[in-house]
Design a protein around this motif. Structure first.
Motif, PDB file in Angstrom:
ATOM      1  N   VAL A   1     -59.623  12.938  -4.291  1.00 16.39           N
ATOM      2  CA  VAL A   1     -59.849  11.591  -4.804  1.00 16.39           C
ATOM      3  C   VAL A   1     -61.267  11.433  -5.341  1.00 16.39           C
ATOM      4  O   VAL A   1     -61.479  11.039  -6.479  1.00 16.39           O
TER       5      VAL A   1
ATOM      6  N   LYS B   1     -57.863  14.897   1.326  1.00 18.27           N
ATOM      7  CA  LYS B   1     -58.482  13.602   1.075  1.00 18.27           C
ATOM      8  C   LYS B   1     -59.573  13.481   2.122  1.00 18.27           C
ATOM      9  O   LYS B   1     -59.312  13.664   3.304  1.00 18.27           O
TER      10      LYS B   1
ATOM     11  N   CYS C   1     -62.061   8.547   1.859  1.00 15.37           N
ATOM     12  CA  CYS C   1     -60.954   8.068   1.041  1.00 15.37           C
ATOM     13  C   CYS C   1     -59.773   7.664   1.910  1.00 15.37           C
ATOM     14  O   CYS C   1     -59.028   6.759   1.554  1.00 15.37           O
ATOM     15  N   VAL C   2     -59.606   8.352   3.037  1.00 20.94           N
ATOM     16  CA  VAL C   2     -58.528   7.981   3.953  1.00 20.94           C
ATOM     17  C   VAL C   2     -58.774   6.582   4.486  1.00 20.94           C
ATOM     18  O   VAL C   2     -57.898   5.730   4.482  1.00 20.94           O
TER      19      VAL C   2
ATOM     20  N   ARG D   1     -60.626   4.283   3.164  1.00 18.89           N
ATOM     21  CA  ARG D   1     -60.553   3.310   2.079  1.00 18.89           C
ATOM     22  C   ARG D   1     -59.113   2.971   1.728  1.00 18.89           C
ATOM     23  O   ARG D   1     -58.824   1.886   1.265  1.00 18.89           O
ATOM     24  N   SER D   2     -58.214   3.921   1.932  1.00 21.10           N
ATOM     25  CA  SER D   2     -56.839   3.697   1.494  1.00 21.10           C
ATOM     26  C   SER D   2     -56.029   2.919   2.511  1.00 21.10           C
ATOM     27  O   SER D   2     -54.924   2.487   2.234  1.00 21.10           O
TER      28      SER D   2
ATOM     29  N   LEU E   1     -54.595  -0.546   1.728  1.00 23.63           N
ATOM     30  CA  LEU E   1     -53.544  -0.529   0.718  1.00 23.63           C
ATOM     31  C   LEU E   1     -52.170  -0.275   1.338  1.00 23.63           C
ATOM     32  O   LEU E   1     -51.157  -0.390   0.668  1.00 23.63           O
ATOM     33  N   ASP E   2     -52.152   0.084   2.615  1.00 22.88           N
ATOM     34  CA  ASP E   2     -50.890   0.416   3.266  1.00 22.88           C
ATOM     35  C   ASP E   2     -50.147  -0.804   3.790  1.00 22.88           C
ATOM     36  O   ASP E   2     -49.186  -0.663   4.521  1.00 22.88           O
TER      37      ASP E   2
END
Ligand code: ZN
Length: 139
Positions: free
Chosen positions: A24, A39, A43-44, A46-47, A50-51
């Protein structure tokens, strides 16, 4: 010997640790020998937001509002057990949210509590002493 060609992200070894480029953001992250893509922890993390489940729209209503006998929304819409009551709209005032206490207020309240507790303890002790004195005086 035929080997399947895999897409591999750039990696390198440093001592016994293998580092691979984050797919990413391009940061290098330590990985196991088997990893083909990674990742990074950044980034993990940060994501995660979004889940959220798809279609999730925050309503601003308290959890379990639709189980409330009567709930008045901010715009004055009245719900009885989650069912909109259009006739009642605007007839009731939404309950004021209890103001969230600031840190300062919490500290002050806690301090007050402590003081109160000490006061009580002192009084108890005094009562106790008084009783003893009285008892001794009587007997
Ligand atoms: Zn990354």
């Amino acid at each position: 010997m035929s080997r399947k060609k895999k897409i591999e992200y750039h990696s390198y070894m440093e001592g016994h640790i293998r580092y691979m480029i984050c797919k990413v953001c391009g940061r290098y992250e330590s990985v196991g020998d088997e990893a083909t893509a990674v990742k990074c922890s950044n980034c993990v993390t940060r994501s995660i937001p979004l889940d959220k489940p798809k279609g999730y729209v925050p309503t601003g209503r308290p959890a379990g509002w639709h189980w409330m006998k009567e709930f008045v929304d901010k715009d004055g819409t009245v719900y009885h057990l989650g069912k909109e009551q259009p006739k009642l709209k605007g007839t009731l005032k939404p309950k004021k949210k209890t103001k969230r206490r600031s840190k300062q207020e919490i500290l002050v309240a806690r301090h007050k509590e402590k003081k109160e507790a000490i006061k009580k303890a002192v009084k108890k002790q005094q009562d106790f002493l008084n009783h003893n004195i009285n008892k001794e005086g009587k007997s």
